[in-house]
Design an enzyme around this catalytic site. Structure first.
Site, short mmCIF file in Angstrom:
data_model
loop_
_atom_site.label_atom_id
_atom_site.label_comp_id
_atom_site.label_asym_id
_atom_site.label_seq_id
_atom_site.Cartn_x
_atom_site.Cartn_y
_atom_site.Cartn_z
N LYS A 172 47.16 37.56 78.86
CA LYS A 172 45.71 37.77 79.15
C LYS A 172 44.74 37.49 78.04
CE LYS A 172 46.08 39.26 83.81
NZ LYS A 172 45.44 40.33 84.79
N LYS B 80 55.07 31.06 85.67
CA LYS B 80 55.31 31.57 86.94
C LYS B 80 54.06 31.22 87.97
CE LYS B 80 52.42 35.62 86.48
NZ LYS B 80 51.93 36.99 86.73
N LYS C 26 47.94 32.96 90.79
CA LYS C 26 46.53 32.67 91.59
C LYS C 26 45.48 32.32 90.64
CE LYS C 26 46.45 37.71 92.16
NZ LYS C 26 47.04 38.57 92.96
P1 TYM Z 1 49.48 40.89 91.03
O1 TYM Z 1 48.48 41.20 91.65
O2 TYM Z 1 49.61 39.87 89.75
O3 TYM Z 1 50.64 40.44 91.80
C1 TYM Z 1 50.98 41.46 93.13
C2 TYM Z 1 52.56 41.22 93.52
O4 TYM Z 1 53.15 39.97 93.29
C3 TYM Z 1 54.38 39.69 92.47
N1 TYM Z 1 54.06 38.18 91.93
C4 TYM Z 1 55.15 37.22 92.06
N2 TYM Z 1 56.45 37.57 92.52
C5 TYM Z 1 57.15 36.51 92.32
N3 TYM Z 1 56.53 35.28 91.72
C6 TYM Z 1 55.66 35.13 91.42
N4 TYM Z 1 55.03 33.71 90.78
C7 TYM Z 1 54.78 36.18 91.54
N5 TYM Z 1 53.16 36.71 90.98
C8 TYM Z 1 53.01 37.72 91.48
C9 TYM Z 1 53.77 40.73 91.32
O5 TYM Z 1 55.12 40.91 90.63
C10 TYM Z 1 53.45 41.83 92.19
O6 TYM Z 1 54.57 42.52 92.73
N6 TYM Z 1 49.63 44.86 87.91
C11 TYM Z 1 50.18 44.37 89.27
C12 TYM Z 1 49.40 45.14 90.40
C13 TYM Z 1 49.62 46.69 90.19
C14 TYM Z 1 50.73 47.17 90.72
C15 TYM Z 1 50.44 48.86 90.63
C16 TYM Z 1 51.93 46.73 91.33
C17 TYM Z 1 48.68 47.51 89.96
N7 TYM Z 1 49.11 48.79 90.02
C18 TYM Z 1 51.54 49.47 90.99
C19 TYM Z 1 52.90 47.87 91.45
C20 TYM Z 1 52.66 49.11 91.34
C21 TYM Z 1 49.72 42.78 89.49
O7 TYM Z 1 48.96 42.19 88.82
O8 TYM Z 1 50.25 42.19 90.35
#
Ligand code: TYM
Length: 333
Positions: A114, A196, A199
Site C-alpha cells: 500500500k 490477488k 477491489k
Molecule cells: P479486505 O476488506 O481487503 O477483504 C475482506 C476479506 O476478503 C478476503 N479477500 C480475499 N480472499 C480470497 N481471495 C481474494 N482475492 C481476496 N481479497 C480479499 C480477505 O482476506 C478478507 O478476509 N484487514 C482486513 C479487514 C479487517 C479484518 C479485521 C478482517 C479489519 N479488521 C479483523 C478480520 C478480522 C481487510 O482489509 O480485508
C-alpha cells in the site's frame, strides 16, 4: 450448556466487494453463523487509511451492509455493525500500539504494497493498520477469524500481540486462530493471475458481487489463460486456468480432478462458460436480495443500531479488564 465459540471478521467498505471477498470470507460467514457466536464488522476506520471521498465512503458502507445481509447473514444471530460505531476499537488500538514493535509492523507485506501504491500518503494509520485489526479481534475475545490468505500475516501479528500482553498481565485475551477456505483462499486477478483479485484494481481484473450476469460472463471470457488448451491445475505454469478452476471448485464443490476430467476435450471456451455459470448462480440470489434490502432504509437502520449496541456491551467488558491491567484509573475512584 457450553458457551459457543466466538467469531470476528471484518471487511473494508471500499469500492466494490469482489468474488475474492465472497469466496475468501463472506461465504464462510453465513456458513458459520449457526455454530458460532459471530460478529461481522464493516471496518470503516480501516478504510480511511487511504484517502476516500466522504460521500462515496458513506454509500459504500451501506452497500457493504446490504451485501452482508443479502449474502444470508441473519442480523438476529450475528452482530453486524460499523466499526466506528463502537469507540472501543480505537481505544484498544491505542493501547495495543504500545505493545507492538515498529520492526513487526514494517515487515507487513500489505503495508509495503500500500505504501508503494499510495506513495504520496504513507500515513501513520497505514503503518498501524494491523494494530487496529488486532484490536478488532481481541476486543471480542475471538476464537476464530474467517479470512482469506492475504490476511494471514495480520492475524499472526494479532496473535503475537495477544500473547505478549497475556505474558505481562495474565490471561486477558483469547489468542485467535484463522479459518481459511480449503479452496479459494486466494482468488487471483483475471488479467494478472499471479496477483490477488482486488477491489482497488481496474474493473476488468475482478468480478464484483453485484456485477450482472452479462458482465460476469464477459469478464470471464476475457480472463487470461495460456496458449495451451488443457484444463489442468498447475498454479505455477498455468496460473490463469488454475485460478478459474479454483473458483469453479470453490463454488461447485467439485474436486480439481473432476473438473479436469469434465473438460478434458472441450478447450477453454466451454470451461470458461461453466465457470461463468457457477459464478452467476452463486451471485444471482444475493443480487436479488440485495435489491430488496438496500431499498429498506428502516431495516438497515435497525440492524445498525442493534449491532452497535450489542457489540458495545461485549467490548466494554474487555476494556474494563484491559484498563485495569495496564493501570488506567477508573472515573469512579
Ligand atoms: P479486505 O476488506 O481487503 O477483504 C475482506 C476479506 O476478503 C478476503 N479477500 C480475499 N480472499 C480470497 N481471495 C481474494 N482475492 C481476496 N481479497 C480479499 C480477505 O482476506 C478478507 O478476509 N484487514 C482486513 C479487514 C479487517 C479484518 C479485521 C478482517 C479489519 N479488521 C479483523 C478480520 C478480522 C481487510 O482489509 O480485508
Amino acid at each position: 450448556m457450553e458457551a459457543k465459540k466466538r467469531i470476528f471478521s471484518g471487511i473494508q467498505p471500499t469500492g466494490n466487494l469482489t468474488l475474492g471477498n465472497y469466496i475468501g470470507a463472506l461465504r464462510n460467514f453465513s456458513l458459520l453463523q449457526d455454530e458460532y457466536d459471530c460478529l461481522y464488522s464493516i471496518v470503516d476506520l480501516h478504510a480511511i487509511t487511504v484517502r476516500q471521498n466522504p460521500a462515496e465512503l458513506r454509500k459504500a458502507c451501506l452497500r457493504t451492509l446490504a451485501i452482508f445481509l443479502a449474502s444470508g447473514l441473519d442480523p438476529e444471530k450475528n452482530i453486524i455493525y460499523f466499526q466506528s460505531h463502537v469507540h472501543q476499537h480505537a481505544e484498544l488500538s491505542w493501547i495495543l500500539n504500545c505493545f507492538t514493535y515498529m520492526g513487526e509492523l514494517s515487515r507487513m507485506t500489505q503495508f509495503k504494497d500500500k505504501s508503494q501504491k499510495h506513495a504520496d500518503n504513507i500515513n501513520a494509520g497505514l503503518f498501524t493498520y494491523p494494530v487496529l485489526m488486532a484490536a478488532d479481534i481481541l476486543l471480542y475475545q475471538t476464537d476464530l477469524v474467517p479470512i482469506g490468505a492475504d490476511q494471514k500475516q495480520h492475524l499472526e501479528l494479532a496473535r503475537n500481540v495477544a500473547d505478549r500482553f497475556n505474558k505481562i498481565y495474565g490471561d486477558v485475551f483469547v489468542v485467535p486462530e484463522g479459518y481459511f477456505p480449503k479452496v479459494g483462499a486466494r482468488v487471483m486477478s483475471l488479467q494478472e493471475p499471479t496477483r490477488k483479485m482486488s477491489k482497488s484494481d481496474p474493473e476488468d481484473t475482478y468480478i464484483a458481487i453485484l456485477d450482472n450476469p452479462d458482465i460476469i460472463r464477459k469478464k470471464l471470457r476475457r480472463a487470461i489463460t495460456d496458449s495451451e488448451s488443457e484444463v489442468r491445475f498447475d498454479p505455477e505454469n498455468k496460473p490463469g486456468v488454475s485460478n478459474l478452476m479454483s473458483i469453479l471448485s470453490a463454488l461447485s464443490g467439485k474436486s480439481m480432478e473432476a473438473i479436469q476430467a469434465d473438460f478434458a476435450n472441450t478447450g477453454y471456451g466451454a470451461f470458461k462458460d461453466a465457470v461463468a455459470d457457477a459464478v452467476i448462480s452463486a451471485l444471482e440470489p444475493i443480487q436479488k436480495r440485495y435489491a430488496e434490502i438496500s431499498a429498506d432504509k428502516e431495516y438497515l437502520q435497525k440492524v445498525l443500531t442493534s449491532g452497535a449496541e450489542r457489540a458495545d456491551a461485549i467490548a466494554r467488558r474487555t476494556m474494563r479488564k484491559v484498563r485495569k491491567k495496564v493501570g488506567l484509573a477508573p472515573l469512579e475512584l
